[in-house]
Design an enzyme around this catalytic site. Structure first.
Site, PDB file in Angstrom:
ATOM      1  N   HIS A 134      21.067  -1.051  -3.538  1.00 19.95           N
ATOM      2  CA  HIS A 134      21.918  -0.253  -4.271  1.00 19.95           C
ATOM      3  C   HIS A 134      22.186  -0.726  -5.779  1.00 19.95           C
ATOM      4  O   HIS A 134      21.300  -2.021  -6.407  1.00 19.95           O
ATOM      5  CB  HIS A 134      23.030  -1.601  -3.979  1.00 19.95           C
ATOM      6  CG  HIS A 134      23.794  -1.307  -2.098  1.00 19.95           C
ATOM      7  ND1 HIS A 134      23.808  -0.121  -1.852  1.00 19.95           N
ATOM      8  CD2 HIS A 134      23.735  -2.124  -1.107  1.00 19.95           C
ATOM      9  CE1 HIS A 134      24.135  -0.199  -0.080  1.00 19.95           C
ATOM     10  NE2 HIS A 134      24.153  -0.815  -0.130  1.00 19.95           N
ATOM     11  N   HIS A 178      25.816  -6.962  -2.274  1.00 26.25           N
ATOM     12  CA  HIS A 178      24.428  -7.072  -1.794  1.00 26.25           C
ATOM     13  C   HIS A 178      23.809  -6.390  -1.930  1.00 26.25           C
ATOM     14  O   HIS A 178      23.827  -5.531  -1.983  1.00 26.25           O
ATOM     15  CB  HIS A 178      25.016  -7.331   0.260  1.00 26.25           C
ATOM     16  CG  HIS A 178      25.283  -5.984   0.321  1.00 26.25           C
ATOM     17  ND1 HIS A 178      26.967  -5.540   0.777  1.00 26.25           N
ATOM     18  CD2 HIS A 178      24.762  -4.811   1.430  1.00 26.25           C
ATOM     19  CE1 HIS A 178      26.480  -4.362   1.281  1.00 26.25           C
ATOM     20  NE2 HIS A 178      25.365  -3.241   0.928  1.00 26.25           N
ATOM     21  N   HIS A 211      30.907   1.249  -1.055  1.00 26.46           N
ATOM     22  CA  HIS A 211      30.641   0.242  -0.315  1.00 26.46           C
ATOM     23  C   HIS A 211      30.709  -0.990  -1.136  1.00 26.46           C
ATOM     24  O   HIS A 211      31.476  -2.158  -0.211  1.00 26.46           O
ATOM     25  CB  HIS A 211      29.328   0.305  -0.588  1.00 26.46           C
ATOM     26  CG  HIS A 211      28.310  -0.086   1.036  1.00 26.46           C
ATOM     27  ND1 HIS A 211      28.949   0.486   2.447  1.00 26.46           N
ATOM     28  CD2 HIS A 211      27.050  -0.968   0.641  1.00 26.46           C
ATOM     29  CE1 HIS A 211      27.672  -0.491   2.698  1.00 26.46           C
ATOM     30  NE2 HIS A 211      26.993  -1.041   2.069  1.00 26.46           N
ATOM     31  N   ASP A 258      16.683  -3.377   7.720  1.00 26.43           N
ATOM     32  CA  ASP A 258      17.020  -3.936   6.791  1.00 26.43           C
ATOM     33  C   ASP A 258      17.329  -5.753   6.394  1.00 26.43           C
ATOM     34  O   ASP A 258      17.853  -6.401   6.451  1.00 26.43           O
ATOM     35  CB  ASP A 258      18.692  -3.832   6.375  1.00 26.43           C
ATOM     36  CG  ASP A 258      19.244  -2.296   6.104  1.00 26.43           C
ATOM     37  OD1 ASP A 258      18.399  -1.203   5.616  1.00 26.43           O
ATOM     38  OD2 ASP A 258      20.246  -1.669   5.925  1.00 26.43           O
ATOM     39  N   ASP A 260      18.053  -1.287   2.451  1.00 23.47           N
ATOM     40  CA  ASP A 260      19.229  -1.644   1.570  1.00 23.47           C
ATOM     41  C   ASP A 260      19.118  -1.546   0.070  1.00 23.47           C
ATOM     42  O   ASP A 260      18.221  -2.759  -0.256  1.00 23.47           O
ATOM     43  CB  ASP A 260      20.560  -2.303   1.924  1.00 23.47           C
ATOM     44  CG  ASP A 260      21.918  -1.627   2.502  1.00 23.47           C
ATOM     45  OD1 ASP A 260      21.815  -0.336   2.342  1.00 23.47           O
ATOM     46  OD2 ASP A 260      22.961  -2.536   2.789  1.00 23.47           O
ATOM     47  N   LYS A 284      17.176   2.638   0.693  1.00 26.82           N
ATOM     48  CA  LYS A 284      18.546   3.646   0.853  1.00 26.82           C
ATOM     49  C   LYS A 284      19.814   2.882   0.358  1.00 26.82           C
ATOM     50  O   LYS A 284      19.407   1.707   0.090  1.00 26.82           O
ATOM     51  CB  LYS A 284      18.543   3.917   2.112  1.00 26.82           C
ATOM     52  CG  LYS A 284      18.933   2.239   3.207  1.00 26.82           C
ATOM     53  CD  LYS A 284      18.863   2.338   4.218  1.00 26.82           C
ATOM     54  CE  LYS A 284      19.542   1.485   5.478  1.00 26.82           C
ATOM     55  NZ  LYS A 284      20.065   0.661   4.517  1.00 26.82           N
ATOM     56  N   CYS A 315      23.840  -0.782  10.342  1.00 27.62           N
ATOM     57  CA  CYS A 315      22.619   0.276  10.233  1.00 27.62           C
ATOM     58  C   CYS A 315      22.132  -0.116  11.103  1.00 27.62           C
ATOM     59  O   CYS A 315      21.120   0.928  11.401  1.00 27.62           O
ATOM     60  CB  CYS A 315      22.233  -0.545   8.859  1.00 27.62           C
ATOM     61  SG  CYS A 315      23.087  -0.582   7.290  1.00 27.62           S
TER      62      CYS A 315
HETATM   63  C1  VGL Z   1      24.896  -3.549   6.548  1.00 34.06           C
HETATM   64  C2  VGL Z   1      26.948  -3.709   6.322  1.00 34.06           C
HETATM   65  C3  VGL Z   1      26.478  -3.342   4.641  1.00 34.06           C
HETATM   66  C4  VGL Z   1      23.854  -2.996   6.954  1.00 34.06           C
HETATM   67  C5  VGL Z   1      24.441  -2.871   5.184  1.00 34.06           C
HETATM   68  O1  VGL Z   1      22.056  -3.156   6.486  1.00 34.06           O
HETATM   69  O2  VGL Z   1      23.876  -3.095   8.627  1.00 34.06           O
HETATM   70  N1  VGL Z   1      25.547  -3.921   6.234  1.00 34.06           N
HETATM   71  N2  VGL Z   1      25.181  -3.131   4.348  1.00 34.06           N
END
Ligand code: VGL
Length: 197
Positions: free
Chosen positions: A53, A77, A62, A9, A51, A102, A144
């Site tokens: 979404h 995000h 989330h 990520d 990530d 994901k 993550c």
């Molecule tokens: C993440 C918070 C929310 C990460 C992803 O990539 O660590 N942190 N979504």
């Protein structure tokens, strides 16, 4: 026996100025590329996650409905297809062999929840390449990266987290996450030491 680098990520929204900007995120992006350029032969496979979404809805709770708690609920995000979901520009994507996404409609902290465009899971890709050892870098240490490293251990892989190439949302939970990874059998290592081992 093969070794993979897992890049978790390293996206615009998780670096400074992003929707969920993590301090040190840009340095991680630059550091990962510099490291990879100097160590290409060390890895049989480089796999990166994003990530990704849905724009509609809360993605299974989330996205916060109101104020985020920064533990289970977050500002919006990494919405699919937006600049925030792109890799940070310092990531040299020419060095990445496999991309997984994901979090489509759900919270998904672990890279192992990611799938390729043709629907293969990250775990299936790694086992198809005979990967038994992984080095883990990326964002965020306490979320993550933690989930990905623990899942990698669950998958029976030998795991090393490169501690200068990760950045966390909060310091104490990041320290706790690294300790948890060690307790489960993972190793912590500075990227500069990788050449020795
Ligand atoms: C993440 C918070 C929310 C990460 C992803 O990539 O660590 N942190 N979504």
């Amino acid at each position: 026996m093969a070794r993979a680098l897992l890049i978790v990520d390293v996206q615009n929204d998780f670096t400074e100025g992003g929707a969920l900007g993590v301090t040190g995120g840009t340095a991680v992006a630059e550091g990962v590329t510099a490291y990879l350029r100097g160590n290409t032969r060390r890895y049989d496979l480089v796999l990166a996650s994003r990530d990704w979404h849905d724009p509609e809805g809360s993605n299974g709770g989330h996205f916060a409905d109101g104020l985020p708690d920064y533990i289970d609920t977050w500002p919006r995000h990494c919405v699919a297809g937006t600049p925030g979901a792109d890799y940070h520009p310092a990531i040299d994507t020419a060095l990445v062999d496999v991309h997984v996404r994901k979090g489509q409609g759900v919270p998904a902290y672990s890279l192992f929840e990611g799938t390729t465009d043709d629907g293969s899971s990250a775990g299936a890709v790694l086992s198809a390449h005979g990967v038994t050892e992984v080095d883990v870098v990326g964002i965020a240490t306490d979320h993550c990266v933690r989930a990905s490293a623990l899942d990698a251990i669950e998958h029976g892989l030998h795991v090393r987290v490169l501690t200068d190439l990760v950045a966390g949302v909060a310091p104490d939970p990041s320290t706790t996450a690294l300790a948890e990874i060690v307790r489960q059998g993972g190793e912590l290592m500075e990227s500069a030491a990788v050449g020795d081992r």
